[in-house]
Scaffold this active site. Sequence first.
Site, PDB file in Angstrom:
ATOM      1  N   ALA A 114      17.733  19.346  13.443  1.00 34.91           N
ATOM      2  CA  ALA A 114      18.317  18.984  14.732  1.00 34.91           C
ATOM      3  C   ALA A 114      19.773  18.583  14.520  1.00 34.91           C
ATOM      4  O   ALA A 114      20.096  17.858  13.584  1.00 34.91           O
ATOM      5  CB  ALA A 114      17.540  17.837  15.366  1.00 34.91           C
ATOM      6  N   ALA A 260      17.430   3.728  -8.659  1.00 32.97           N
ATOM      7  CA  ALA A 260      16.928   3.040  -7.469  1.00 32.97           C
ATOM      8  C   ALA A 260      17.904   1.945  -7.070  1.00 32.97           C
ATOM      9  O   ALA A 260      17.573   0.756  -7.041  1.00 32.97           O
ATOM     10  CB  ALA A 260      15.544   2.460  -7.752  1.00 32.97           C
ATOM     11  N   GLY A 262      19.891   2.069  -4.163  1.00 30.09           N
ATOM     12  CA  GLY A 262      20.239   2.022  -2.751  1.00 30.09           C
ATOM     13  C   GLY A 262      19.938   3.329  -2.045  1.00 30.09           C
ATOM     14  O   GLY A 262      19.606   4.339  -2.679  1.00 30.09           O
ATOM     15  N   ARG A 263      20.057   3.295  -0.714  1.00 32.61           N
ATOM     16  CA  ARG A 263      19.772   4.470   0.101  1.00 32.61           C
ATOM     17  C   ARG A 263      20.908   4.696   1.084  1.00 32.61           C
ATOM     18  O   ARG A 263      21.643   3.771   1.425  1.00 32.61           O
ATOM     19  CB  ARG A 263      18.439   4.280   0.855  1.00 32.61           C
ATOM     20  CG  ARG A 263      17.270   4.027  -0.049  1.00 32.61           C
ATOM     21  CD  ARG A 263      16.024   3.683   0.760  1.00 32.61           C
ATOM     22  NE  ARG A 263      15.402   4.863   1.334  1.00 32.61           N
ATOM     23  CZ  ARG A 263      14.891   4.921   2.557  1.00 32.61           C
ATOM     24  NH1 ARG A 263      14.960   3.885   3.365  1.00 32.61           N
ATOM     25  NH2 ARG A 263      14.316   6.028   2.997  1.00 32.61           N
ATOM     26  N   HIS A 436     -12.492 -23.021   1.624  1.00 33.29           N
ATOM     27  CA  HIS A 436     -12.417 -23.205   0.165  1.00 33.29           C
ATOM     28  C   HIS A 436     -13.527 -22.389  -0.493  1.00 33.29           C
ATOM     29  O   HIS A 436     -14.663 -22.384  -0.023  1.00 33.29           O
ATOM     30  CB  HIS A 436     -12.593 -24.682  -0.180  1.00 33.29           C
ATOM     31  CG  HIS A 436     -12.651 -24.939  -1.656  1.00 33.29           C
ATOM     32  ND1 HIS A 436     -11.519 -25.001  -2.437  1.00 33.29           N
ATOM     33  CD2 HIS A 436     -13.712 -25.118  -2.497  1.00 33.29           C
ATOM     34  CE1 HIS A 436     -11.876 -25.226  -3.694  1.00 33.29           C
ATOM     35  NE2 HIS A 436     -13.210 -25.303  -3.755  1.00 33.29           N
TER      36      HIS A 436
END
Length: 456
Positions: A114, A260, A262-263, A436
């Site tokens: 898209a 690993a 960050g994105r 408990h």
Amino acid sequence: MKADAIVVGSGQAGVPLAVRLARAGKRVLLAERGELGGTCVNSGCTPTKTMIASARAAHVARTAGRLGVRTGPVEVDFAAVADRKDRVVRQWREGVEKRLRGGGDLLTLLRGQARFTGERRIEIAGETHTADLVVVNVGARSAQPPLEGLERLPWLDYEKILQLRELPAQLLVLGGGYIGCEVGQMFRRFGSEVTIVDAAPHLLSREDPEISSALEGVFRGEGIGLELGAGTEKVSGEAGRIALRLAGGKELRGSHLLVATGRKPNTDDLGCDAGGIALDRKGFIVADDEYRTSAAGTYAVGDVIGQPQFTHTAWDDHRILFDLLMGRRSRSRKSRHIPYTAFTDPQVAGVGLTEREARQQGIAYESATMPFEKVARAAETDEKAGTMKVLLDPETEQVLGAAIVGAEAGELIHVFVTLIQAGASARAIVDAEFVHPTFAEGVQSLVMSLKRYSLS
């Protein structure tokens, strides 16, 4: 084609929102270029937690002697682990397909990329569609850090490492956040040698030091190498032979490298300029408290708006936005309290402020910390690793924040989540009768260790 609404992306906000809009009588188009379900189903929660369960089973079997149970040599059939993961992922994808059918004839799934060609005008698989309402839920993917030599190596991100069919001999993990910690411990329990490297002085660096340190102690006890406070200068080598040089000259060697750190948002090929959608300097869509972007009638939800990138946050986005679109406003995006859990073993969970954040913001608080080993259930099950911490407003007795490292921390944190959401006093925990022996009983003990609630 003219529709009432176009939803771009079938992640954890897009699917339920599209279905609910269709059930409300809107003609909805849902666009998806990849597998249904977004990151969570395909490369996040579902596959990782499925594999973590296998890794924990191996670990429990190896360490059963502590409970007086003798076992023989434990062998991991990694290909079988991967096959099981694929079956579970497939099951969840089929579940998404079934849910979409719940939208009836008013919901149409369109496969393909898209791209905005104008305001609320989107091209999908060569055809142009328009709508009065557009919701973007395109998510994010791994970002490549500026590390010299990385572009010349076959490094792994969190998606690629889940596709391995053979166990790495020596796994180097660059990044000590949620992904690095979960995947690093998982592969160590499968049998890989693992070293985690992070420039921060602690794993899960947002946490207060005693929370991070509790997890670090467990990792070191399992033989996971930790290089913390260590910057990286260069990576070199080839597939199966990787050398990672740290600041100061130390060199680590491994067969595989997981990055690993960050994105980044999936907005670079979305045509946001053409759609009139403003981005911040990192490429995330700028959205206000009601998820509105800079383009009229266009909203954005989930990871793509730069908020905490959790599945439950994206799912909650759809609930808030749907109410807003239906003319109801019960909550807002920025007023909510977002909990989190790292599915390490023990788990690390939290909600609200850390003590460091409270100090930085000048917020008055009183706090209590309790070792997890003091919980009766923890001693009985030999799940003693960890600690618990709570921060209270000294005037209202409301919970400002809580953090738990320990068995089932991801379940226990919801005691505090519910209390914070209700704006209730922590005395509700003190006055309640807890079963408990349970792990949850420890939450009550933690709160009662505050001086104001002490029985002594």
